[in-house]
Design a protein around this motif. Structure first.
Motif, PDB file in Angstrom:
ATOM      1  N   LEU A  19      77.491  64.306  11.977  1.00 23.54           N
ATOM      2  CA  LEU A  19      78.817  64.906  12.141  1.00 23.54           C
ATOM      3  C   LEU A  19      79.042  66.159  11.304  1.00 23.54           C
ATOM      4  O   LEU A  19      80.003  66.887  11.568  1.00 23.54           O
ATOM      5  CB  LEU A  19      79.896  63.861  11.801  1.00 23.54           C
ATOM      6  CG  LEU A  19      79.814  62.540  12.561  1.00 23.54           C
ATOM      7  CD1 LEU A  19      81.001  61.649  12.199  1.00 23.54           C
ATOM      8  CD2 LEU A  19      79.764  62.770  14.063  1.00 23.54           C
ATOM      9  N   GLU A  20      78.215  66.419  10.310  1.00 21.85           N
ATOM     10  CA  GLU A  20      78.439  67.587   9.453  1.00 21.85           C
ATOM     11  C   GLU A  20      77.989  68.880  10.124  1.00 21.85           C
ATOM     12  O   GLU A  20      78.714  69.869  10.163  1.00 21.85           O
ATOM     13  CB  GLU A  20      77.721  67.404   8.118  1.00 21.85           C
ATOM     14  CG  GLU A  20      78.270  66.264   7.279  1.00 21.85           C
ATOM     15  CD  GLU A  20      79.770  66.413   7.027  1.00 21.85           C
ATOM     16  OE1 GLU A  20      80.219  67.545   6.742  1.00 21.85           O
ATOM     17  OE2 GLU A  20      80.484  65.398   7.113  1.00 21.85           O
TER      18      GLU A  20
ATOM     19  N   ARG B 140      80.046  72.651  11.446  1.00 27.14           N
ATOM     20  CA  ARG B 140      79.666  74.018  11.073  1.00 27.14           C
ATOM     21  C   ARG B 140      79.399  74.876  12.309  1.00 27.14           C
ATOM     22  O   ARG B 140      79.834  76.037  12.372  1.00 27.14           O
ATOM     23  CB  ARG B 140      78.408  73.979  10.188  1.00 27.14           C
ATOM     24  CG  ARG B 140      77.841  75.348   9.871  1.00 27.14           C
ATOM     25  CD  ARG B 140      76.653  75.261   8.932  1.00 27.14           C
ATOM     26  NE  ARG B 140      75.538  74.503   9.475  1.00 27.14           N
ATOM     27  CZ  ARG B 140      74.668  74.986  10.351  1.00 27.14           C
ATOM     28  NH1 ARG B 140      74.802  76.236  10.819  1.00 27.14           N
ATOM     29  NH2 ARG B 140      73.665  74.252  10.781  1.00 27.14           N
ATOM     30  N   LEU B 141      78.714  74.306  13.277  1.00 20.35           N
ATOM     31  CA  LEU B 141      78.407  75.069  14.487  1.00 20.35           C
ATOM     32  C   LEU B 141      79.667  75.425  15.265  1.00 20.35           C
ATOM     33  O   LEU B 141      79.792  76.537  15.796  1.00 20.35           O
ATOM     34  CB  LEU B 141      77.453  74.267  15.383  1.00 20.35           C
ATOM     35  CG  LEU B 141      76.051  74.015  14.817  1.00 20.35           C
ATOM     36  CD1 LEU B 141      75.242  73.167  15.789  1.00 20.35           C
ATOM     37  CD2 LEU B 141      75.339  75.329  14.525  1.00 20.35           C
TER      38      LEU B 141
ATOM     39  N   ARG C  15      84.548  81.666  15.249  1.00 22.99           N
ATOM     40  CA  ARG C  15      84.615  82.980  14.619  1.00 22.99           C
ATOM     41  C   ARG C  15      84.087  84.088  15.526  1.00 22.99           C
ATOM     42  O   ARG C  15      84.453  85.247  15.362  1.00 22.99           O
ATOM     43  CB  ARG C  15      83.807  82.976  13.310  1.00 22.99           C
ATOM     44  CG  ARG C  15      84.468  82.212  12.179  1.00 22.99           C
ATOM     45  CD  ARG C  15      83.811  82.528  10.855  1.00 22.99           C
ATOM     46  NE  ARG C  15      82.423  82.075  10.808  1.00 22.99           N
ATOM     47  CZ  ARG C  15      82.044  80.872  10.396  1.00 22.99           C
ATOM     48  NH1 ARG C  15      82.959  79.980  10.013  1.00 22.99           N
ATOM     49  NH2 ARG C  15      80.765  80.543  10.360  1.00 22.99           N
ATOM     50  N   GLY C  16      83.243  83.742  16.464  1.00 24.78           N
ATOM     51  CA  GLY C  16      82.642  84.758  17.311  1.00 24.78           C
ATOM     52  C   GLY C  16      83.467  85.031  18.550  1.00 24.78           C
ATOM     53  O   GLY C  16      84.402  84.306  18.876  1.00 24.78           O
TER      54      GLY C  16
ATOM     55  N   ALA D 252      85.045  65.389  20.968  1.00 21.48           N
ATOM     56  CA  ALA D 252      83.954  64.448  20.707  1.00 21.48           C
ATOM     57  C   ALA D 252      83.804  64.204  19.210  1.00 21.48           C
ATOM     58  O   ALA D 252      83.579  63.069  18.760  1.00 21.48           O
ATOM     59  CB  ALA D 252      82.652  64.990  21.290  1.00 21.48           C
ATOM     60  N   LEU D 253      83.940  65.269  18.405  1.00 14.23           N
ATOM     61  CA  LEU D 253      83.794  65.138  16.956  1.00 14.23           C
ATOM     62  C   LEU D 253      84.936  64.307  16.379  1.00 14.23           C
ATOM     63  O   LEU D 253      84.715  63.432  15.529  1.00 14.23           O
ATOM     64  CB  LEU D 253      83.757  66.529  16.317  1.00 14.23           C
ATOM     65  CG  LEU D 253      83.464  66.591  14.820  1.00 14.23           C
ATOM     66  CD1 LEU D 253      82.143  65.904  14.493  1.00 14.23           C
ATOM     67  CD2 LEU D 253      83.439  68.042  14.354  1.00 14.23           C
ATOM     68  N   ALA D 254      86.152  64.549  16.854  1.00 17.50           N
ATOM     69  CA  ALA D 254      87.295  63.763  16.380  1.00 17.50           C
ATOM     70  C   ALA D 254      87.113  62.291  16.727  1.00 17.50           C
ATOM     71  O   ALA D 254      87.389  61.403  15.910  1.00 17.50           O
ATOM     72  CB  ALA D 254      88.591  64.311  16.993  1.00 17.50           C
TER      73      ALA D 254
END
Length: 305
Positions: free
Chosen positions: A126-127, A131-132, A138-139, A155-157
């Protein structure tokens, strides 16, 4: 893109590939092998994807083309992801994410990142996904990438146990999907994840509706691997599955209008909704009744009366 359109895309890519091979244009052949591989992936033709990607990798490397070399490898990673082989998908896609910065922020490059994120989350990592996703935010983006990124955040949540937040992210992702040109498989993948989260929240009816719509999209587009995933998740929803007579009032009205000869646009005007809403409702109706065409739908409705 419907199943027929997917097959047509595959035919066109194959025709272009044949011409490029006749002209001995190695880089173009590698590019068209990738196009053929994308079409085969959408159609769930795993063996064909592997064969095309293997040949594409060989030619890309021979031509000194690092971009298409990466994209052919990404095809194999996306195939693993669709098949539920998450560790294999993560192991292939994550290194590609670091090898592709020189390709810029193209949609294809961004999809490598989002597929890597989904594979990693499914393995319990999950880390790195956080970051990705921050890098994607930002892009410079595009509407489709924004929708898929929102799905990844959902999905991460969900993986972190924040189910309410996951539903919010996935609902936002669906709204973003509706703002871009139709990308039905991506919308289906978002619905599949939403249905899974709703099942975990014990929202059986909502989960069933989302999963039925996802299964209908995958069936219509002939996305066999994703269709199997949706059916498997639908089978996990407890309670009685809706039968063929259990159309909602809205679904029945839409079905009656289109079977009466109206186009989707005309039905949308009649009901004061968007054309996309009519298309979405019809997808649910087709899935519930097990039909594939308006002719079959009309026949089923007549049998009900």
């Amino acid at each position: 893109m419907s199943g027929g359109e997917s097959r047509r895309a595959a035919e066109l890519a194959a025709a272009g590939l044949e011409i490029a091979e006749q002209l001995d244009l190695v880089q173009l052949v590698a590019a068209l092998l990738y196009a053929c591989g994308v079409a085969a992936l959408q159609l769930g033709q795993g063996d064909e994807v592997r064969a095309l990607a293997a040949r594409g990798l060989e030619l890309s490397r021979a031509a000194g083309d690092p971009h298409y070399s990466c994209y052919h490898e990404a095809l194999l990673g996306s195939l693993d992801l669709a098949a539920g082989a998450y560790p294999a998908a993560a192991a292939r896609l994550l290194p590609l994410n670091d090898r592709l910065p020189s390709a810029g922020r193209s949609p294809a490059r961004q999809r490598v990142t989002t597929d890597a994120v989904e594979a990693l989350i499914a393995t319990g990592e999950l880390e790195v996904p956080g970051r990705l996703l921050a890098e994607l935010d930002r892009g410079p983006g595009n509407p489709l990438t924004a929708a898929v990124t929102a799905r990844c955040r959902g999905a991460l949540a969900a993986a972190r146990g924040h189910l309410d937040g996951a539903v919010s992210e996935l609902t936002a992702a669906l709204r973003l999907h509706d703002q871009v040109d139709p990308q039905p498989i991506e919308r289906g993948r978002t619905l599949l994840l939403l249905g899974t989260v709703q099942r975990r929240r014990k929202q059986r009816r909502a989960a069933r509706e989302a999963l039925i719509e996802a299964a209908g999209i995958f069936a219509d587009t002939r996305a066999a691997l994703w269709a199997a995933r949706a059916r498997a998740e639908l089978a996990r929803v407890s309670g009685r599955a809706p039968g063929q007579g259990e159309l909602t009032t809205t679904e029945l009205r839409v079905a009656e209008l289109v079977c009466g000869g109206m186009s989707n646009k005309e039905a949308a005007a009649e009901l004061f909704v968007t054309v996309r809403a009519v298309e979405s409702t019809l997808t649910k109706v087709y899935a519930k009744l097990g039909v594939r065409s308006r002719t079959q739908l009309a026949s089923r409705l007549r049998a009900r009366s």
